[in-house]
Design a protein around this motif. Structure first.
Motif, PDB file in Angstrom:
ATOM      1  N   LEU A   1      10.303   7.484  -1.339  1.00  0.00           N
ATOM      2  CA  LEU A   1      11.132   8.411  -1.945  1.00  0.00           C
ATOM      3  C   LEU A   1      11.002   8.557  -3.489  1.00  0.00           C
ATOM      4  O   LEU A   1      11.565   9.563  -4.004  1.00  0.00           O
ATOM      5  CB  LEU A   1      12.735   8.118  -1.350  1.00  0.00           C
ATOM      6  CG  LEU A   1      13.798   8.916  -1.740  1.00  0.00           C
ATOM      7  CD1 LEU A   1      13.421  10.316  -1.494  1.00  0.00           C
ATOM      8  CD2 LEU A   1      15.067   8.241  -1.445  1.00  0.00           C
ATOM      9  N   ASN A   2      11.050   7.305  -3.960  1.00  0.00           N
ATOM     10  CA  ASN A   2      10.861   7.425  -5.344  1.00  0.00           C
ATOM     11  C   ASN A   2       9.638   8.249  -6.007  1.00  0.00           C
ATOM     12  O   ASN A   2       9.944   8.862  -6.881  1.00  0.00           O
ATOM     13  CB  ASN A   2      10.886   5.992  -6.006  1.00  0.00           C
ATOM     14  CG  ASN A   2      12.084   5.282  -5.970  1.00  0.00           C
ATOM     15  OD1 ASN A   2      13.180   5.816  -5.889  1.00  0.00           O
ATOM     16  ND2 ASN A   2      12.070   3.866  -5.851  1.00  0.00           N
ATOM     17  N   GLU A   3       8.734   8.130  -5.204  1.00  0.00           N
ATOM     18  CA  GLU A   3       7.347   9.144  -5.728  1.00  0.00           C
ATOM     19  C   GLU A   3       7.878  10.482  -5.629  1.00  0.00           C
ATOM     20  O   GLU A   3       7.473  11.364  -6.683  1.00  0.00           O
ATOM     21  CB  GLU A   3       6.336   8.840  -4.933  1.00  0.00           C
ATOM     22  CG  GLU A   3       5.677   7.530  -5.095  1.00  0.00           C
ATOM     23  CD  GLU A   3       4.326   7.340  -4.098  1.00  0.00           C
ATOM     24  OE1 GLU A   3       4.270   8.105  -3.287  1.00  0.00           O
ATOM     25  OE2 GLU A   3       3.653   6.204  -4.517  1.00  0.00           O
ATOM     26  N   VAL A   4       8.556  11.027  -4.700  1.00  0.00           N
ATOM     27  CA  VAL A   4       8.950  12.319  -4.563  1.00  0.00           C
ATOM     28  C   VAL A   4      10.005  12.581  -5.778  1.00  0.00           C
ATOM     29  O   VAL A   4      10.010  13.706  -6.468  1.00  0.00           O
ATOM     30  CB  VAL A   4       9.512  12.803  -3.394  1.00  0.00           C
ATOM     31  CG1 VAL A   4      10.401  14.016  -3.188  1.00  0.00           C
ATOM     32  CG2 VAL A   4       8.548  12.256  -1.960  1.00  0.00           C
ATOM     33  N   ARG A   5      11.029  11.719  -5.986  1.00  0.00           N
ATOM     34  CA  ARG A   5      12.043  11.718  -6.982  1.00  0.00           C
ATOM     35  C   ARG A   5      11.452  11.953  -8.344  1.00  0.00           C
ATOM     36  O   ARG A   5      12.015  12.761  -9.109  1.00  0.00           O
ATOM     37  CB  ARG A   5      12.868  10.742  -6.878  1.00  0.00           C
ATOM     38  CG  ARG A   5      13.968  10.618  -5.787  1.00  0.00           C
ATOM     39  CD  ARG A   5      14.639   9.523  -5.848  1.00  0.00           C
ATOM     40  NE  ARG A   5      15.816   9.503  -4.897  1.00  0.00           N
ATOM     41  CZ  ARG A   5      16.391   8.251  -4.557  1.00  0.00           C
ATOM     42  NH1 ARG A   5      16.312   7.149  -5.045  1.00  0.00           N
ATOM     43  NH2 ARG A   5      17.547   8.318  -3.627  1.00  0.00           N
ATOM     44  N   ILE A   6      10.265  11.710  -8.735  1.00  0.00           N
ATOM     45  CA  ILE A   6       9.875  11.465 -10.152  1.00  0.00           C
ATOM     46  C   ILE A   6       9.358  12.874 -10.250  1.00  0.00           C
ATOM     47  O   ILE A   6       9.256  13.664 -11.295  1.00  0.00           O
ATOM     48  CB  ILE A   6       8.313  10.635 -10.327  1.00  0.00           C
ATOM     49  CG1 ILE A   6       9.022   9.185 -10.246  1.00  0.00           C
ATOM     50  CG2 ILE A   6       7.656  11.130 -11.079  1.00  0.00           C
ATOM     51  CD1 ILE A   6       7.999   8.166 -10.164  1.00  0.00           C
TER      52      ILE A   6
ATOM     53  N   CYS B   1      21.649  15.792  -1.332  1.00  0.00           N
ATOM     54  CA  CYS B   1      20.886  15.419  -0.268  1.00  0.00           C
ATOM     55  C   CYS B   1      19.495  15.521  -0.519  1.00  0.00           C
ATOM     56  O   CYS B   1      18.937  14.717   0.069  1.00  0.00           O
ATOM     57  CB  CYS B   1      21.443  16.088   0.968  1.00  0.00           C
ATOM     58  SG  CYS B   1      23.128  16.057   1.687  1.00  0.00           S
ATOM     59  N   ILE B   2      19.103  16.510  -1.261  1.00  0.00           N
ATOM     60  CA  ILE B   2      17.567  16.551  -1.444  1.00  0.00           C
ATOM     61  C   ILE B   2      16.917  15.447  -1.999  1.00  0.00           C
ATOM     62  O   ILE B   2      15.791  15.071  -1.966  1.00  0.00           O
ATOM     63  CB  ILE B   2      17.387  17.926  -2.361  1.00  0.00           C
ATOM     64  CG1 ILE B   2      17.653  19.195  -1.274  1.00  0.00           C
ATOM     65  CG2 ILE B   2      15.682  17.929  -2.507  1.00  0.00           C
ATOM     66  CD1 ILE B   2      17.640  20.344  -2.356  1.00  0.00           C
ATOM     67  N   VAL B   3      17.600  14.946  -3.040  1.00  0.00           N
ATOM     68  CA  VAL B   3      17.298  13.720  -3.774  1.00  0.00           C
ATOM     69  C   VAL B   3      17.651  12.282  -3.415  1.00  0.00           C
ATOM     70  O   VAL B   3      17.751  11.298  -3.900  1.00  0.00           O
ATOM     71  CB  VAL B   3      17.400  13.891  -5.302  1.00  0.00           C
ATOM     72  CG1 VAL B   3      16.592  14.935  -5.821  1.00  0.00           C
ATOM     73  CG2 VAL B   3      18.779  14.083  -5.521  1.00  0.00           C
ATOM     74  N   GLY B   4      18.426  12.342  -1.964  1.00  0.00           N
ATOM     75  CA  GLY B   4      18.920  11.085  -1.663  1.00  0.00           C
ATOM     76  C   GLY B   4      20.236  10.487  -2.175  1.00  0.00           C
ATOM     77  O   GLY B   4      20.547   9.494  -2.144  1.00  0.00           O
TER      78      GLY B   4
ATOM     79  N   GLU C   1       0.663  -1.210   0.059  1.00  0.00           N
ATOM     80  CA  GLU C   1      -0.227  -0.087  -0.016  1.00  0.00           C
ATOM     81  C   GLU C   1       0.839   1.286   0.045  1.00  0.00           C
ATOM     82  O   GLU C   1       1.622   1.348   0.660  1.00  0.00           O
ATOM     83  CB  GLU C   1      -1.071  -0.025   1.322  1.00  0.00           C
ATOM     84  CG  GLU C   1      -1.922   1.299   1.346  1.00  0.00           C
ATOM     85  CD  GLU C   1      -2.998   1.102   2.179  1.00  0.00           C
ATOM     86  OE1 GLU C   1      -2.753   0.047   3.144  1.00  0.00           O
ATOM     87  OE2 GLU C   1      -3.679   2.243   2.641  1.00  0.00           O
ATOM     88  N   GLN C   2       0.510   2.122  -0.808  1.00  0.00           N
ATOM     89  CA  GLN C   2       1.393   3.381  -1.083  1.00  0.00           C
ATOM     90  C   GLN C   2       0.488   4.605  -0.342  1.00  0.00           C
ATOM     91  O   GLN C   2      -0.705   4.744  -0.455  1.00  0.00           O
ATOM     92  CB  GLN C   2       1.687   3.611  -2.615  1.00  0.00           C
ATOM     93  CG  GLN C   2       2.510   2.641  -3.118  1.00  0.00           C
ATOM     94  CD  GLN C   2       2.963   2.924  -4.533  1.00  0.00           C
ATOM     95  OE1 GLN C   2       2.647   3.980  -4.906  1.00  0.00           O
ATOM     96  NE2 GLN C   2       3.905   2.350  -4.926  1.00  0.00           N
ATOM     97  N   GLU C   3       1.156   5.492   0.160  1.00  0.00           N
ATOM     98  CA  GLU C   3       0.553   6.717   0.821  1.00  0.00           C
ATOM     99  C   GLU C   3       0.441   7.606  -0.476  1.00  0.00           C
ATOM    100  O   GLU C   3       0.967   7.749  -1.422  1.00  0.00           O
ATOM    101  CB  GLU C   3       1.641   7.416   1.733  1.00  0.00           C
ATOM    102  CG  GLU C   3       1.944   6.868   2.823  1.00  0.00           C
ATOM    103  CD  GLU C   3       2.734   7.779   3.812  1.00  0.00           C
ATOM    104  OE1 GLU C   3       3.031   8.670   3.575  1.00  0.00           O
ATOM    105  OE2 GLU C   3       3.243   7.092   4.922  1.00  0.00           O
TER     106      GLU C   3
ATOM    107  N   GLN D   1       6.886  16.757   2.927  1.00  0.00           N
ATOM    108  CA  GLN D   1       7.547  15.304   3.374  1.00  0.00           C
ATOM    109  C   GLN D   1       8.773  15.384   3.688  1.00  0.00           C
ATOM    110  O   GLN D   1       9.553  15.795   2.909  1.00  0.00           O
ATOM    111  CB  GLN D   1       6.918  13.996   2.505  1.00  0.00           C
ATOM    112  CG  GLN D   1       5.252  14.267   2.044  1.00  0.00           C
ATOM    113  CD  GLN D   1       5.445  13.057   1.104  1.00  0.00           C
ATOM    114  OE1 GLN D   1       5.320  11.731   1.467  1.00  0.00           O
ATOM    115  NE2 GLN D   1       5.337  13.438  -0.273  1.00  0.00           N
ATOM    116  N   ASN D   2       9.225  14.908   5.099  1.00  0.00           N
ATOM    117  CA  ASN D   2      10.601  14.657   5.253  1.00  0.00           C
ATOM    118  C   ASN D   2      11.200  13.587   4.613  1.00  0.00           C
ATOM    119  O   ASN D   2      10.915  12.579   5.056  1.00  0.00           O
ATOM    120  CB  ASN D   2      10.852  14.595   6.800  1.00  0.00           C
ATOM    121  CG  ASN D   2      12.227  14.622   7.393  1.00  0.00           C
ATOM    122  OD1 ASN D   2      13.098  14.555   6.706  1.00  0.00           O
ATOM    123  ND2 ASN D   2      12.413  14.535   8.394  1.00  0.00           N
TER     124      ASN D   2
END
Length: 259
Positions: free
Chosen positions: A93-98, A66-69, A2-4, A83-84
């Motif tokens: 994290l991948n959802e944010v990176r997209i 650092c922002i993209v890990g 399940e994804q947020e 989101q932290n």
């Protein structure tokens, strides 16, 4: 698994400043004594182009990595779209990176692929539900936006430095990111091509309402693109303001960037 649900930013007027990135207390040390970042605090607002200046080794590129890990900080908090990212698991994290485009300093194109294949690879990896026709449409549109539609079947080795930078930018744009992180976008380019890339950055912001952090040593690029500038020194933010404000600073070290 399940994804947020993805964070949806509220609609705001142009006068309001909505941070899309917030960094608090960012610390990064390499080895025992190389203290690159010593507690960086900064924010990037929606629709803003933020330029980061600093001498070599001051931590500019480390900050955006650092922002993209790509680099994990020792301490601090990095919020992207609220989101932290330091607390996210891999799929989150991948959802944010997209939603974030990253233009690498060396362009980072795949030399064994044509321009079209470079762009298609990115789409197939992150938007696997697209049809072949949709992929073709996306590729043609993004190449048109950077002025290189005619380069679609060329190999990276056939491109000039400026063309490679534009294709790398096209690959960054093809997923329609809301934030773009530029790592030395004009490095190694002649004056005319550097200005063309800087103008393209501005044009893309106007067309797509992107928010950007631009790492650069190129003061012409900074002057043309920056809504706001911060200058790093000894691992902390030493100065902040508009190009004109910093150019007229009473701090001699700050003014030295503008000579």
């Amino acid at each position: 698994m399940e994804q947020e649900a993805k964070t949806i930013l509220p609609q705001v007027t142009s006068e309001e400043k909505v941070p899309v990135i917030e960094i608090n207390g960012l610390v990064k040390t390499f080895g025992e004594n190389n203290h690159v970042l010593k507690g960086i605090n900064l924010s990037l607002n929606k629709g803003e182009d933020l330029v980061i200046l600093g001498r070599s080794g001051s931590g500019k590129s480390i900050t955006i990595k650092c922002i993209v890990g790509l680099v994990v900080p020792d301490e601090g908090e990095i919020k992207v779209f609220g989101q932290n990212v330091l607390n996210l698991v891999t799929h989150q994290l991948n959802e944010v990176r997209i939603r974030i485009g990253f233009l690498f300093q060396n362009s980072a194109l795949y030399d064994s692929m044509t321009v079209k294949q470079n762009l298609a690879f990115t789409l197939k990896r992150h938007a696997s539900d697209l049809t072949s026709q949709e992929i073709e449409t996306h590729i043609n549109a993004v190449l048109e936006s950077v002025g290189l539609a005619e380069a679609i079947n060329k190999m990276p080795s056939e491109l000039s430095g400026g063309m490679r930078k534009r294709i790398a930018l096209a690959r960054t744009l093809i997923l329609k990111p809301e934030i773009i992180l530029y790592d030395e976008p004009t490095t190694g380019l002649d004056t005319i091509t550097s200005r063309e890339i800087s103008e393209l950055i501005l044009d893309l912001k106007k067309k797509n309402n992107t928010s950007s952090i631009i790492i650069t040593h190129d003061m012409a690029c900074a002057k043309l693109t920056a809504d706001r500038i911060i200058i790093l020194k000894d691992g902390v933010i030493h100065a902040e303001g508009s190009y004109q404000e910093l150019e007229e600073s009473e701090d001699q070290w700050v003014r030295s960037f503008f000579i």
